[in-house]
Motif scaffolding. Structure first.
Motif, mmCIF file in Angstrom:
data_model
loop_
_atom_site.group_PDB
_atom_site.id
_atom_site.type_symbol
_atom_site.label_atom_id
_atom_site.label_comp_id
_atom_site.label_asym_id
_atom_site.label_seq_id
_atom_site.Cartn_x
_atom_site.Cartn_y
_atom_site.Cartn_z
ATOM 1 N N ILE A 88 -7.922 4.705 5.423
ATOM 2 C CA ILE A 88 -7.943 3.917 4.189
ATOM 3 C C ILE A 88 -8.674 2.599 4.419
ATOM 4 N N LEU A 115 0.834 -1.199 0.000
ATOM 5 C CA LEU A 115 0.000 0.000 0.000
ATOM 6 C C LEU A 115 0.872 1.253 0.000
ATOM 7 N N ASN A 116 0.525 2.198 -0.869
ATOM 8 C CA ASN A 116 1.222 3.479 -0.940
ATOM 9 C C ASN A 116 0.207 4.609 -1.023
ATOM 10 N N LYS A 117 0.547 5.729 -0.379
ATOM 11 C CA LYS A 117 -0.314 6.900 -0.413
ATOM 12 C C LYS A 117 0.537 8.150 -0.494
ATOM 13 N N LEU A 123 2.435 6.989 3.013
ATOM 14 C CA LEU A 123 2.515 5.565 3.338
ATOM 15 C C LEU A 123 3.386 4.888 2.293
ATOM 16 N N PRO A 127 -5.966 4.772 -1.213
ATOM 17 C CA PRO A 127 -4.522 4.764 -1.486
ATOM 18 C C PRO A 127 -4.250 4.957 -2.974
ATOM 19 N N ASP A 128 -3.004 5.189 -3.310
ATOM 20 C CA ASP A 128 -2.610 5.367 -4.712
ATOM 21 C C ASP A 128 -2.072 4.087 -5.326
ATOM 22 N N THR A 156 -3.824 7.834 8.747
ATOM 23 C CA THR A 156 -4.089 7.732 7.313
ATOM 24 C C THR A 156 -4.398 6.289 6.931
ATOM 25 N N LEU A 157 -3.630 5.355 7.478
ATOM 26 C CA LEU A 157 -3.868 3.935 7.196
ATOM 27 C C LEU A 157 -5.228 3.499 7.723
#
Length: 321
Positions: A47, A8-10, A18, A54-55, A43-44
């Motif tokens: 999500i 997971l990335n943000k 993230l 997330p992105d 933030t997590l």
């Protein structure tokens, strides 16, 4: 319900909030996301709740993919079977206890059996007989129980907690730590709990995820996190520690003895400060070869006293450069 987070990335603009988050939470497990402010834990949580997207990456609840950027899957919040307890209790002041707890059921257009379900959950959270009270007639702990009851009344599989005890005083926080973790286990829920308080995380959790600057530093049981920290940052963030001058070794204050009872290493120093903590004294000792070390003592010592300290080599935590 099992929760699995994969790669997971943000981003928020140029800020990578993230970074390649991978976590597995098993059904019935109480997991804390622990880290300083701004590390990405809230933030997590948002999500997971579906309040933010997330992105990159994927999220699974059991075998169901509830989010995948690549496959264009994003299950809306109301269909994720999640309950959420916020930092502020967020109780509606114009509604009594019964109405606050029943609100999620009425929002789902339920009509039958509401009273029975609310009375059952009031019993679970030890608020029997308080259904007609308004929020301002409740203590902070009672308000927190109402918020929890409202979060679980619709039978979620997962409950998310966003620093729910930060508004309470110290004594009540200690009491509610136990109550929240017990209620989650009794109801066989999966709990994910955001906190910056290491004592909360250590005392409540089956699993701790230590985060900093959007990264996961270590995942493990409280004992693993405390006794076998993965790196220096985890050691310094979770508990107190004394560093050796070399910078690659440290020892916890409670691992230092004042009397030799075996094959100990001895260091000597001078008392610099003494603080009374109730059940013990926290003493700072200056050791010429190592610097200032923190130790615990069962009686008051005087500033300037010479002290001999003993420790076992096996209790020293080692890190590579």
């Amino acid at each position: 319900m099992n929760v699995k987070i994969v790669n997971l990335n943000k981003w928020y603009g140029d800020v990578h909030a993230l970074k390649n988050i991978n976590i597995t939470v098993k059904t019935g497990m109480f997991t804390s996301l622990l880290g300083p402010s701004g590390c990405g834990k809230t933030t997590l949580l948002k999500i997971l709740a579906g309040l933010e997207s997330p992105d990159q990456g994927e999220i699974y609840f059991d075998d169901q993919c509830i989010f995948s950027k690549e496959r264009n899957i994003n299950v809306p919040p109301q269909k994720r079977q999640i309950g959420m307890v916020f930092q502020e209790f967020a109780l509606w002041p114009h509604m009594n206890v019964f109405e606050n707890i029943a609100f999620p059921l009425k929002a789902k257009k339920m009509h039958d059996g509401i009273e029975k379900r609310v009375e059952a959950i009031l019993k679970n959270v030890r608020l029997e007989g308080m259904s007609k009270r308004s929020p301002d007639q409740l203590s902070g702990g009672q308000q927190q129980r109402v918020a929890f009851a409202r979060a679980v009344i619709a039978n979620p599989k997962i409950v998310l907690f966003d620093e729910p005890l930060s508004a309470l005083d110290a004594v009540l926080r200690d009491e509610m730590r136990f109550e929240i973790s017990q209620m989650v286990k009794q109801m066989e829920l999966t709990g994910i709990y955001v906190t910056h308080d290491q004592m909360e995380a250590m005392s409540m959790s089956d699993q701790i995820v230590v985060m900093n600057k959007g990264k996961i530093l270590q995942v493990g049981t409280p004992e693993e996190i405390y006794n076998r920290p993965a790196n220096k940052m985890v050691l310094d963030f979770v508990g107190k520690s004394n560093w050796f001058r070399c910078g690659t070794k440290a020892i916890r204050p409670e691992k230092i003895d004042l009397y030799p009872t075996g094959p100990y290493k001895k260091v000597s120093g001078v008392v610099q400060s003494v603080a009374y903590l109730g059940e013990k004294y926290e003493v700072t000792v200056h050791i010429e070869a190592e610097g200032d070390w923190l130790i615990y003592h069962n009686r008051r010592v005087q500033l300037g006293d010479q002290m001999d300290l003993y420790f076992k080599h096996s209790e020293v935590i080692h890190f590579s450069d």
